[in-house]
Write a protein that holds these residues in place. Sequence first.
Motif, mmCIF file in Angstrom:
data_model
loop_
_atom_site.group_PDB
_atom_site.id
_atom_site.type_symbol
_atom_site.label_atom_id
_atom_site.label_comp_id
_atom_site.label_asym_id
_atom_site.label_seq_id
_atom_site.Cartn_x
_atom_site.Cartn_y
_atom_site.Cartn_z
ATOM 1 N N TYR A 161 -6.806 -9.630 -35.248
ATOM 2 C CA TYR A 161 -7.888 -8.892 -35.893
ATOM 3 C C TYR A 161 -8.233 -7.622 -35.101
ATOM 4 C CZ TYR A 161 -12.444 -7.798 -37.926
ATOM 5 O OH TYR A 161 -13.500 -7.151 -38.533
ATOM 6 N N LYS A 162 -8.311 -7.747 -33.796
ATOM 7 C CA LYS A 162 -8.624 -6.591 -32.954
ATOM 8 C C LYS A 162 -7.525 -5.539 -33.055
ATOM 9 C CE LYS A 162 -10.295 -5.532 -28.280
ATOM 10 N NZ LYS A 162 -10.590 -6.095 -26.935
ATOM 11 N N LEU A 163 -6.284 -5.979 -33.095
ATOM 12 C CA LEU A 163 -5.147 -5.073 -33.214
ATOM 13 C C LEU A 163 -5.179 -4.359 -34.562
ATOM 14 C CD1 LEU A 163 -2.443 -3.990 -32.183
ATOM 15 C CD2 LEU A 163 -1.361 -6.108 -32.959
ATOM 16 N N LEU A 164 -5.435 -5.109 -35.630
ATOM 17 C CA LEU A 164 -5.484 -4.521 -36.964
ATOM 18 C C LEU A 164 -6.613 -3.504 -37.077
ATOM 19 C CD1 LEU A 164 -4.325 -4.609 -39.869
ATOM 20 C CD2 LEU A 164 -6.071 -6.331 -40.387
ATOM 21 N N ILE A 180 -2.378 1.001 -27.015
ATOM 22 C CA ILE A 180 -2.745 -0.256 -27.680
ATOM 23 C C ILE A 180 -3.007 -1.359 -26.649
ATOM 24 C CG2 ILE A 180 -1.972 -2.067 -29.264
ATOM 25 C CD1 ILE A 180 -0.338 0.100 -30.716
ATOM 26 N N LEU A 181 -2.131 -1.467 -25.665
ATOM 27 C CA LEU A 181 -2.309 -2.491 -24.628
ATOM 28 C C LEU A 181 -3.632 -2.300 -23.895
ATOM 29 C CD1 LEU A 181 1.314 -2.603 -23.176
ATOM 30 C CD2 LEU A 181 0.169 -4.449 -24.418
ATOM 31 N N LYS A 182 -3.979 -1.044 -23.638
ATOM 32 C CA LYS A 182 -5.228 -0.751 -22.925
ATOM 33 C C LYS A 182 -6.436 -1.096 -23.792
ATOM 34 C CE LYS A 182 -6.344 3.573 -22.358
ATOM 35 N NZ LYS A 182 -7.638 3.739 -23.099
ATOM 36 N N GLU A 183 -6.379 -0.746 -25.079
ATOM 37 C CA GLU A 183 -7.525 -0.949 -25.958
ATOM 38 C C GLU A 183 -7.706 -2.409 -26.369
ATOM 39 O OE1 GLU A 183 -9.808 1.396 -27.020
ATOM 40 O OE2 GLU A 183 -8.867 2.626 -25.478
ATOM 41 N N VAL A 184 -6.609 -3.113 -26.616
ATOM 42 C CA VAL A 184 -6.696 -4.489 -27.122
ATOM 43 C C VAL A 184 -6.781 -5.504 -25.996
ATOM 44 C CG1 VAL A 184 -5.518 -6.273 -28.476
ATOM 45 C CG2 VAL A 184 -5.516 -3.900 -29.266
ATOM 46 N N TRP A 185 -5.947 -5.320 -24.962
ATOM 47 C CA TRP A 185 -5.912 -6.297 -23.869
ATOM 48 C C TRP A 185 -6.624 -5.807 -22.604
ATOM 49 C CZ3 TRP A 185 -1.831 -6.206 -27.357
ATOM 50 C CH2 TRP A 185 -1.489 -7.440 -27.913
#
Length: 233
Positions: A161-164, A180-185
Amino acid sequence: MNDVMILVVEDDPSIQRLIAVALETQNYRYQMVSTGKMAVQDVLSHRPDLIILDLGLPDMEGVAIIESVRGWSSVPIIVVSARSDDKDKIRALDAGADDYLTKPFSVDELLARIRVGLRRVKSGLNPQEDPVYVNGRLKIDYAANLVYVADKKIHLTPIEYKLLCLLAKHTGKVLTYHFILKEVWGIYDNDSSALRVFMTTLRKKIEADPANPTVLQTHVGVGYRMVNVHEEK
C-alpha cells in the motif's frame, strides 16, 4: 496559440529544429537556449511551465541545472540526452528531473511525456491531496486506506500500500530504486531485490495482465513509474 511556455535547453542545432517542429505542431510557445547559464536565467525571468533539458551542455552539467532549479521551483523537467547509461539517468532523476528520454527519441513519445508533465501543472494538485485517487481501473481511497481495481476491493500488505501510494503521488514521474527504497523502507541501499519482489506481487493484484503491465511501468536499471493511463493512450 497555446498559453503554455516551454523552455528548451539544447545546443545541437538539428535537435533544436526537431523539438521546435514538434512543439509548433501542438501550438506550444517555447524559448530555445543553448547554455546552462542562459537556462537558469530564463527560468528565473520567464518562469516556464515545463523544461526540456539536454545534459551535455557546453558550459555546465545538466544535473547542476536541475539541482539549481529544484532549489526553488517544482517546474516539470524532462531530460532529453544522448547519455544512455543507467548511472546518468539515475543521477538526473535523483537530482529532481521528472522524466528521461534517450536520443534518438520518438517525437510522439516526447509529446506524450510533455502532456503528462503539463497535466500535473494544470491540475495544481498533488494526487495524494485528493481524498480519492483514480487512474483507469485503479482507485485509492486515502481516507479509508482502501484500494479498488475495477470497483472490486483488493487486499494489500502495508508495504504494498505504501509503495502504491508513493507511485500514485508521483504519477507520470520515473522514481529511481534509490528514491523508492528511501521513501518506503527508510534505507539508503542499492539492493533493489526486495523492491522487485513487492512490485511483482503488486502487479499481480492491480494489473489486468501482470506479464504486460500498463499501469506500473519498469525502467530497467533505473526504477518504476505509475503511468497515467489516460495520457498514455
